[in-house]
Design an enzyme around this catalytic site. Structure first.
Site, short mmCIF file in Angstrom:
data_model
loop_
_atom_site.label_atom_id
_atom_site.label_comp_id
_atom_site.label_asym_id
_atom_site.label_seq_id
_atom_site.Cartn_x
_atom_site.Cartn_y
_atom_site.Cartn_z
N TYR A 99 -68.71 8.08 -50.37
CA TYR A 99 -70.11 7.88 -50.02
C TYR A 99 -70.97 8.21 -51.24
CZ TYR A 99 -70.97 12.92 -49.64
OH TYR A 99 -71.12 14.25 -49.91
N CYS A 100 -72.21 7.75 -51.23
CA CYS A 100 -73.17 8.03 -52.30
C CYS A 100 -74.54 8.22 -51.67
CB CYS A 100 -73.16 6.92 -53.35
SG CYS A 100 -73.60 5.29 -52.72
N ARG A 101 -75.57 7.61 -52.22
CA ARG A 101 -76.91 7.72 -51.64
C ARG A 101 -77.19 6.55 -50.70
NH1 ARG A 101 -80.52 6.76 -55.80
NH2 ARG A 101 -80.99 4.77 -54.89
#
Length: 114
Positions: A82-84
């Site tokens: 996951y990231c932003r």
């Protein structure tokens, strides 16, 4: 001729958008993978990670991922990235799959995590 180019551009962008949505896992699947012991990787920068992250997630920024694959030892283990927003995690998913990791799920952004 201009209208054909414009139509091609719109179709291309639509394809990219749909592809990004399709590769993003849903919350129920992410939750199930986590309950079954998946490795969770936050691919944001170290400073983003230090501002807040999913509990238990390891931090390997997407740009550093190719040189840090040794941190993800088992290529058969489920891995959630996951990231932003989901864009960097999609790139991370592609990097992992290209290096033989067989079960990678793009959870999207931190806000998409269960």
């Amino acid at each position: 001729m201009k209208s054909f180019l414009m139509l091609g551009l719109v179709i291309g962008l639509l394809f990219i958008f749909v592809k990004r949505i399709q590769s993003k896992g849903d919350k129920d699947m992410v939750k199930q993978w986590i309950q079954n012991g998946a490795i969770v990787v936050d691919v944001r920068t170290k400073s983003e990670y230090s501002e807040g992250h999913y509990s238990g997630a390891m931090n390997i920024p997407v740009d550093a991922l190719p040189t840090n694959l040794n941190q993800l030892k088992d290529k058969q283990k489920n891995i959630i990235v996951y990231c932003r927003s989901g864009a960097r995690s999609e790139r991370a998913k592609q990097i992992l799959e290209a290096n033989g990791y067989s079960s990678v799920l793009n959870a999207g952004g931190l806000g998409d995590m269960p």
